[in-house]
Each structure stands twice: as C-alpha cells, then as structure tokens.
Design an enzyme around this catalytic site. Sequence first.
Site, PDB file in Angstrom:
ATOM      1  N   SER A 102     -19.591   8.094 122.725  1.00 10.38           N
ATOM      2  CA  SER A 102     -19.539   8.948 121.550  1.00 10.38           C
ATOM      3  C   SER A 102     -18.744   8.305 120.412  1.00 10.38           C
ATOM      4  O   SER A 102     -19.100   7.248 119.915  1.00 10.38           O
ATOM      5  CB  SER A 102     -18.960  10.308 121.938  1.00 10.38           C
ATOM      6  OG  SER A 102     -19.100  11.252 120.918  1.00 10.38           O
ATOM      7  N   ASP A 243     -22.901   8.406 118.900  1.00  6.78           N
ATOM      8  CA  ASP A 243     -24.132   8.822 119.579  1.00  6.78           C
ATOM      9  C   ASP A 243     -24.847   9.934 118.833  1.00  6.78           C
ATOM     10  O   ASP A 243     -25.810  10.510 119.338  1.00  6.78           O
ATOM     11  CB  ASP A 243     -23.858   9.217 121.030  1.00  6.78           C
ATOM     12  CG  ASP A 243     -23.048  10.496 121.167  1.00  6.78           C
ATOM     13  OD1 ASP A 243     -22.304  10.836 120.221  1.00  6.78           O
ATOM     14  OD2 ASP A 243     -23.136  11.148 122.224  1.00  6.78           O
ATOM     15  N   ASP A 245     -24.222  13.014 117.962  1.00  2.16           N
ATOM     16  CA  ASP A 245     -24.238  14.428 118.322  1.00  2.16           C
ATOM     17  C   ASP A 245     -23.221  15.227 117.501  1.00  2.16           C
ATOM     18  O   ASP A 245     -23.061  16.428 117.707  1.00  2.16           O
ATOM     19  CB  ASP A 245     -24.013  14.636 119.824  1.00  2.16           C
ATOM     20  CG  ASP A 245     -22.644  14.170 120.302  1.00  2.16           C
ATOM     21  OD1 ASP A 245     -21.877  13.581 119.510  1.00  2.16           O
ATOM     22  OD2 ASP A 245     -22.339  14.388 121.494  1.00  2.16           O
TER      23      ASP A 245
END
Length: 445
Positions: A102, A243, A245
């Site tokens: 992430s 990533d 998100d």
Amino acid sequence: MARKFFGTDGIRGETNTGNMTPEIAMRVAQAAGEYFRRGDHRHRVVIGKDTRLSGYMMEAALVAGFTSVGMDVIQTGPLPTPAVALLTKEMRADLGVMISASHNPYRDNGIKLFGPDGFKLSDETELAIEQGIVSEPALVPAAEIGRARRIEDSRGRYIHALKQSVSDETRFDSLKVVVDCANGAAYQVAPSAIWELGAEIITLGVTPNGTNINDGVGSTSLDAIKRTVVEEGADIGIALDGDADRLIVIDEKGEAVDGDQIMGLIATRMAEKQALRGGGVVATVMSNLGLERYLDSKNLRLERTQVGDRYVLERMKTGGFNIGGEQSGHMILLDHATTGDGTVAALRVLASLVNSGKPASEVLHVFEKVPQLLKNVRYEGGRPLDKDSVQTAIADAEKALDGKGRLVIRPSGTEPVIRVMAEGDDADQVETVVDQICDAVKAAG
C-alpha cells in the site's frame, strides 16, 4: 487464537525478513490454494501486484505455491488492489491475491487475499490458512500441477469498470486535473480513465522504477501535487497511494481534502438522488466530529467502527450501507467495488465538481473540521492503560470534553505505542487533555 501471519490488512513486512520472504509466500499460496480447492471444477487464482522491485520475486513464489497444489494462475501485472478484487469475481476465480504494501516504502511488501466474491477474507478463513502455512502442503501429482498465464487486457477491463461507475452522460471536458499515482499500481489506469472521460491530464508519479513507489509522491506525500495544482492552474488534484485504494484530493488553491470531506460530499450527493443506503455513512473512530455533525444536519447518521477498513466493510455489509471509509482516504463504494477504490471515489468527486459548476474549494469542503490532535506515546513495557494514574487522567479528560468533544485511546497493534486522540470545539482544551494523558502514560510506562 493469536495471529502469527495476518494483520488487519493481509500479511505485510519488510521484504526478505520475517513473514515477507519467498519461502513464506510460497507456503501462503499452498495453504490458501488447498483451502480454496473445493468442488470438481478447474481451480484458478488471480494475482496482481504494484510496482515494487520485490513484486517479481513474491509473484514467482506465489505462482510456484499455487501451481504446486493444483491451482491455475492468472497474472495481471501491475494493477490496483480494487482491480484485482474485481477481476477475481468477474473471472470466476476461487481466489484473488494482491502483492502490495500500500502506502509503505518500497522495502516493504505484502500479500492481500480476496475470496471468490471479491471481498477480503474473514478472520476465520485467515486463521484456517494460517494453520495450513505451518503444516505440510498437500502437493498434487505431476499431472495435476496448475498452469500459469498472463492476461494482457486486465487494464482495459478495469478502465471500463471505472467509467461505468459514473453515468453515461458524465464528461470531464471542462476540467484540468493533476493525477498523482505515487509511482504505484495505478500509474497507467487512473490517468487513462480520467482522460478517456474528457479531462485535460497532468500526471505525477507515473514513472515507476521499482524503488520510487510512494517516494515524495502520492497520497502520503502531498507537497508535489499541491505545488503542481497551483502552478498549472488546475481545477483539482487527485492523489492515490501505492496500490490505489486510497484517495486524497487537492483543491484549486492547493489545500488538501481528506477522506472525511470526500465521504460527506459523496454521501449527500447520493442522498439527494435517493441512492444512499443505510441512512448514512460508516467510518472509524478517527473520523472528525465535524463529519458526524454535518451528516446529522442532513438527517443522516455516522456509524463508527474500530480502525481498519475491514471493520468498516463488515459494518457496511451487516447494516446495508453503500458508503464507508476512513479519514486517511480509504473509501468503499459498494455499488461499484468490493474494497476501497481511490479511482472510483475520484471519479465521483470529479462528477460532483462538473455538475456543480463551482470551484473545488467550494464543493469539497462540505463541513468545518473540529480541532483534532493525535499523539503517539512510546512505552517500555507492561500495560500502562491499566494503571490507575492513566485511568484517572482519561476519566478527567472525558469529563472535560463531555458534550464538547471526543476522546479515543488505543494501543498500536504492531509496536509499544499508545495512540491518544482528542477533538473538540476548543483547540487549547484538546491539546491540554491530550498532553495530560500522554504525560500519564509516560510516567506509568
């Protein structure tokens, strides 16, 4: 049962140490593959990754593990976490895997698992896989070893799904947008989707080299995009993490807009269209009190959970909500994604901007934030929160803030740190109560 491998968001750590080695990755794949090999159909797993150098190594180890227990592997190459979740469901796969840490630096990596429905695995499933990791793998006979193939149209599939998340009439022709992809997984798909909807695009963080992910760019390093938005005279800036998100937005003045404001904006727009389910929004205990008051003024409610998007999602599913997220920018729009999707959220923000005809600074700042302060206190050992002196300090703080603010005290799950957060209408009072609790924790620890 204590968890040895899985944390709140999969398995994560520094590459080539601890739980983040090729050997562990292969064992995770073997255990997960064995768990999801049910029924007599040909079993398959979708594997995506971000742009970290170690992604090649971890991907190869996972492929070896899954094929050794009889699962076919579909490799997508660099792709956002929500895209992997989407493809897992669309391709009727038994399992999805995202290789990413992430917003962490490139030295770290992680393994996130998704079930056939595209949702992250339950605690019970993760515990069952953990038991398999430390057991002997059930290797299949040579004739049953799985095959691996790479699909070339994964980015196109995801871009199509992104554009489907806004109405067919929506176009961004009037917008000049800075898109910062953190040199991460969305470096191709996010700019493409926004450009295809008509916007003029200025890109940052779209030249990954394996070691520059989240390095001075992205949602956790906002100086570059703030400066670029102002210098280029852009209407808005979109900052994703490694990533993709998570999303942080920058208005035309170079001011950051966090997840609380974005959730407030999207929720009220959906409520106006009678598309909001659950009667409100799900967020964590860290979301600003200003968001709660704003939603209440719109006859909507804010449901709070403990920190972690998985807990937000659990409450959304049980309560019938379709919007939830975290102040950090992790937003889940269940009508369009099964996990946090920064690009989907960005498209909804851009659509609101176009429809309003107003500048981003007017559209995005939907409520006044209440002064909020978070401090971390490191302790040497023991359980300082159980000490009478600390309990007294907390009780005094709660009494002082009664009706005028909130207090959240929580231990870190990964290090000897107590996180002390307070918010209230009086900034000086907030600082005072946080410092008093921190001093009590230090003295007790």
